[in-house]
Design a protein around this motif. Sequence first.
Motif, PDB file in Angstrom:
ATOM      1  N   MET A   1       0.845  -1.177   0.000  1.00  0.00           N
ATOM      2  CA  MET A   1       0.000   0.000   0.000  1.00  0.00           C
ATOM      3  C   MET A   1       0.892   1.243   0.000  1.00  0.00           C
ATOM      4  SD  MET A   1      -2.797   1.172   2.826  1.00  0.00           S
ATOM      5  CE  MET A   1      -4.380   0.855   2.092  1.00  0.00           C
ATOM      6  N   ALA A   2       0.587   2.182  -0.873  1.00  0.00           N
ATOM      7  CA  ALA A   2       1.365   3.408  -0.981  1.00  0.00           C
ATOM      8  C   ALA A   2       1.127   4.301   0.233  1.00  0.00           C
ATOM      9  CB  ALA A   2       0.987   4.158  -2.254  1.00  0.00           C
ATOM     10  N   LEU A   3       2.160   5.052   0.609  1.00  0.00           N
ATOM     11  CA  LEU A   3       2.060   5.978   1.727  1.00  0.00           C
ATOM     12  C   LEU A   3       1.180   7.151   1.323  1.00  0.00           C
ATOM     13  CD1 LEU A   3       3.040   6.773   4.562  1.00  0.00           C
ATOM     14  CD2 LEU A   3       4.914   7.989   3.452  1.00  0.00           C
ATOM     15  N   ILE A   4       0.184   7.452   2.132  1.00  0.00           N
ATOM     16  CA  ILE A   4      -0.727   8.563   1.874  1.00  0.00           C
ATOM     17  C   ILE A   4      -0.105   9.813   2.479  1.00  0.00           C
ATOM     18  CG2 ILE A   4      -3.030   9.472   2.287  1.00  0.00           C
ATOM     19  CD1 ILE A   4      -3.906   6.522   2.731  1.00  0.00           C
ATOM     20  N   THR A   5       0.043  10.871   1.662  1.00  0.00           N
ATOM     21  CA  THR A   5       0.673  12.092   2.156  1.00  0.00           C
ATOM     22  C   THR A   5      -0.309  13.245   2.340  1.00  0.00           C
ATOM     23  OG1 THR A   5       1.225  12.751  -0.093  1.00  0.00           O
ATOM     24  CG2 THR A   5       2.896  11.491   1.122  1.00  0.00           C
ATOM     25  N   THR A   6      -1.497  13.131   1.765  1.00  0.00           N
ATOM     26  CA  THR A   6      -2.495  14.183   1.898  1.00  0.00           C
ATOM     27  C   THR A   6      -3.887  13.563   1.860  1.00  0.00           C
ATOM     28  OG1 THR A   6      -3.184  16.357   1.084  1.00  0.00           O
ATOM     29  CG2 THR A   6      -2.667  14.704  -0.582  1.00  0.00           C
ATOM     30  N   TYR A   7      -4.864  14.353   2.214  1.00  0.00           N
ATOM     31  CA  TYR A   7      -6.243  13.908   2.132  1.00  0.00           C
ATOM     32  C   TYR A   7      -6.744  14.141   0.717  1.00  0.00           C
ATOM     33  CZ  TYR A   7      -6.157  13.773   7.207  1.00  0.00           C
ATOM     34  OH  TYR A   7      -5.862  13.466   8.512  1.00  0.00           O
ATOM     35  N   ASN A   8      -7.639  13.284   0.233  1.00  0.00           N
ATOM     36  CA  ASN A   8      -8.171  13.501  -1.117  1.00  0.00           C
ATOM     37  C   ASN A   8      -9.271  14.568  -1.072  1.00  0.00           C
ATOM     38  OD1 ASN A   8     -10.673  12.261  -0.520  1.00  0.00           O
ATOM     39  ND2 ASN A   8      -9.979  10.258  -1.255  1.00  0.00           N
ATOM     40  N   SER A   9      -9.737  14.967  -2.233  1.00  0.00           N
ATOM     41  CA  SER A   9     -10.697  16.074  -2.304  1.00  0.00           C
ATOM     42  C   SER A   9     -12.015  15.741  -1.592  1.00  0.00           C
ATOM     43  CB  SER A   9     -10.953  16.474  -3.757  1.00  0.00           C
ATOM     44  OG  SER A   9     -11.457  15.377  -4.482  1.00  0.00           O
ATOM     45  N   THR A  10     -12.439  14.493  -1.615  1.00  0.00           N
ATOM     46  CA  THR A  10     -13.671  14.111  -0.922  1.00  0.00           C
ATOM     47  C   THR A  10     -13.492  14.226   0.586  1.00  0.00           C
ATOM     48  OG1 THR A  10     -14.234  12.609  -2.724  1.00  0.00           O
ATOM     49  CG2 THR A  10     -15.416  12.297  -0.652  1.00  0.00           C
ATOM     50  N   GLN A  11     -12.358  13.768   1.091  1.00  0.00           N
ATOM     51  CA  GLN A  11     -12.084  13.876   2.522  1.00  0.00           C
ATOM     52  C   GLN A  11     -12.033  15.344   2.960  1.00  0.00           C
ATOM     53  OE1 GLN A  11      -8.579  11.337   2.181  1.00  0.00           O
ATOM     54  NE2 GLN A  11      -9.382  10.079   3.854  1.00  0.00           N
ATOM     55  N   LYS A  12     -11.422  16.178   2.136  1.00  0.00           N
ATOM     56  CA  LYS A  12     -11.352  17.607   2.452  1.00  0.00           C
ATOM     57  C   LYS A  12     -12.757  18.224   2.445  1.00  0.00           C
ATOM     58  CE  LYS A  12      -6.720  18.212   0.560  1.00  0.00           C
ATOM     59  NZ  LYS A  12      -5.901  18.901  -0.456  1.00  0.00           N
ATOM     60  N   PHE A  13     -13.540  17.877   1.427  1.00  0.00           N
ATOM     61  CA  PHE A  13     -14.917  18.389   1.363  1.00  0.00           C
ATOM     62  C   PHE A  13     -15.684  17.998   2.624  1.00  0.00           C
ATOM     63  CE2 PHE A  13     -19.318  17.117   0.626  1.00  0.00           C
ATOM     64  CZ  PHE A  13     -19.897  18.371   0.413  1.00  0.00           C
ATOM     65  N   LEU A  14     -15.606  16.732   3.008  1.00  0.00           N
ATOM     66  CA  LEU A  14     -16.345  16.261   4.179  1.00  0.00           C
ATOM     67  C   LEU A  14     -15.863  16.952   5.456  1.00  0.00           C
ATOM     68  CD1 LEU A  14     -16.645  12.485   3.293  1.00  0.00           C
ATOM     69  CD2 LEU A  14     -18.507  14.155   3.407  1.00  0.00           C
ATOM     70  N   HIS A  15     -14.565  17.140   5.592  1.00  0.00           N
ATOM     71  CA  HIS A  15     -14.008  17.821   6.770  1.00  0.00           C
ATOM     72  C   HIS A  15     -14.623  19.208   6.916  1.00  0.00           C
ATOM     73  CE1 HIS A  15     -11.056  20.426   8.819  1.00  0.00           C
ATOM     74  NE2 HIS A  15     -10.805  19.360   9.562  1.00  0.00           N
ATOM     75  N   TRP A  16     -14.582  19.992   5.834  1.00  0.00           N
ATOM     76  CA  TRP A  16     -15.062  21.373   5.898  1.00  0.00           C
ATOM     77  C   TRP A  16     -16.590  21.440   5.910  1.00  0.00           C
ATOM     78  CZ3 TRP A  16     -11.774  24.436   7.888  1.00  0.00           C
ATOM     79  CH2 TRP A  16     -10.419  24.201   7.711  1.00  0.00           C
ATOM     80  N   ALA A  17     -17.254  20.497   5.271  1.00  0.00           N
ATOM     81  CA  ALA A  17     -18.723  20.460   5.316  1.00  0.00           C
ATOM     82  C   ALA A  17     -19.196  20.139   6.731  1.00  0.00           C
ATOM     83  CB  ALA A  17     -19.268  19.437   4.319  1.00  0.00           C
ATOM     84  N   LEU A  18     -18.522  19.206   7.402  1.00  0.00           N
ATOM     85  CA  LEU A  18     -18.890  18.878   8.777  1.00  0.00           C
ATOM     86  C   LEU A  18     -18.645  20.072   9.696  1.00  0.00           C
ATOM     87  CD1 LEU A  18     -17.638  15.193   8.996  1.00  0.00           C
ATOM     88  CD2 LEU A  18     -20.003  15.986   9.106  1.00  0.00           C
ATOM     89  N   PHE A  19     -17.541  20.759   9.485  1.00  0.00           N
ATOM     90  CA  PHE A  19     -17.270  21.969  10.264  1.00  0.00           C
ATOM     91  C   PHE A  19     -18.412  22.972  10.085  1.00  0.00           C
ATOM     92  CE2 PHE A  19     -15.642  26.355   9.975  1.00  0.00           C
ATOM     93  CZ  PHE A  19     -15.314  26.567  11.309  1.00  0.00           C
ATOM     94  N   ALA A  20     -18.790  23.227   8.830  1.00  0.00           N
ATOM     95  CA  ALA A  20     -19.849  24.194   8.539  1.00  0.00           C
ATOM     96  C   ALA A  20     -21.187  23.748   9.133  1.00  0.00           C
ATOM     97  CB  ALA A  20     -19.974  24.403   7.029  1.00  0.00           C
ATOM     98  N   LEU A  21     -21.485  22.465   9.039  1.00  0.00           N
ATOM     99  CA  LEU A  21     -22.750  21.948   9.586  1.00  0.00           C
ATOM    100  C   LEU A  21     -22.803  22.072  11.109  1.00  0.00           C
ATOM    101  CD1 LEU A  21     -23.382  18.835   7.325  1.00  0.00           C
ATOM    102  CD2 LEU A  21     -24.879  20.839   7.556  1.00  0.00           C
ATOM    103  N   VAL A  22     -21.702  21.791  11.777  1.00  0.00           N
ATOM    104  CA  VAL A  22     -21.670  21.914  13.240  1.00  0.00           C
ATOM    105  C   VAL A  22     -21.937  23.363  13.639  1.00  0.00           C
ATOM    106  CG1 VAL A  22     -20.151  21.831  15.271  1.00  0.00           C
ATOM    107  CG2 VAL A  22     -20.258  19.878  13.723  1.00  0.00           C
ATOM    108  N   ILE A  23     -21.288  24.304  12.957  1.00  0.00           N
ATOM    109  CA  ILE A  23     -21.498  25.723  13.265  1.00  0.00           C
ATOM    110  C   ILE A  23     -22.946  26.122  12.958  1.00  0.00           C
ATOM    111  CG2 ILE A  23     -20.819  28.093  12.660  1.00  0.00           C
ATOM    112  CD1 ILE A  23     -18.734  26.457  14.340  1.00  0.00           C
ATOM    113  N   LEU A  24     -23.468  25.693  11.808  1.00  0.00           N
ATOM    114  CA  LEU A  24     -24.846  26.007  11.438  1.00  0.00           C
ATOM    115  C   LEU A  24     -25.838  25.445  12.458  1.00  0.00           C
ATOM    116  CD1 LEU A  24     -27.029  27.065   9.478  1.00  0.00           C
ATOM    117  CD2 LEU A  24     -26.831  24.862   8.283  1.00  0.00           C
ATOM    118  N   LEU A  25     -25.649  24.204  12.867  1.00  0.00           N
ATOM    119  CA  LEU A  25     -26.551  23.584  13.828  1.00  0.00           C
ATOM    120  C   LEU A  25     -26.512  24.312  15.168  1.00  0.00           C
ATOM    121  CD1 LEU A  25     -25.887  19.917  12.799  1.00  0.00           C
ATOM    122  CD2 LEU A  25     -28.127  21.032  12.779  1.00  0.00           C
TER     123      LEU A  25
END
Length: 179
Positions: A1-25
């Motif tokens: 398995m290759a070493l992962i050095t960054t998060y992919n675009s979906t992971q980044k989207f989910l991270h920031w979407a969850l942040f926004a949802l928590v603040i909105l809620l």
Amino acid sequence: MALITTYNSTQKFLHWALFALVILLYALTYGEEFYSRGDPAVDAIWRLHISFGLLLAAFVLWRVVLRGLRGTPGLPAEMSRLEQTAAKAGHVILYGLLIALPVLGILLTWFRGDALSFFGLFAIPSPFTPDKATARNIRELHELCANGILIAAGLHALAALYHHFVRRDGVLARMLPGG
């Protein structure tokens, strides 16, 4: 398995979407304070809170599955064992709270005797007999977790900023869009 050095675009989207949802809620919860009891706006705020809470639950599930399938980038080798343990514990706490909040919110809604409605598109009726005492206890836990996630997310953000501005080790850049 290759070493992962960054998060992919979906992971980044989910991270920031969850942040926004928590603040909105959180904002929706306190938006109720601007209206008197019985005002139809309060009911509308809670319907929105429930709908966005269900969206949060779906995104958390998606994020947990993706994390399990893809993994995460490793921690910088320069981090001490204590820092690595703190980072891992912080993530466990964040994920635990992100899972607990919607579960408790769903149970709270049902024990109040209400159906779960997702923006009016569908509703899931309560499988429980309404129980005010149980609903009250669940609400207290839900509120405690909501406050806990703000504290945990705040510490998480401070740690990311520390890595970015003091350590300059690229930890924050791995989660920034386009990075």
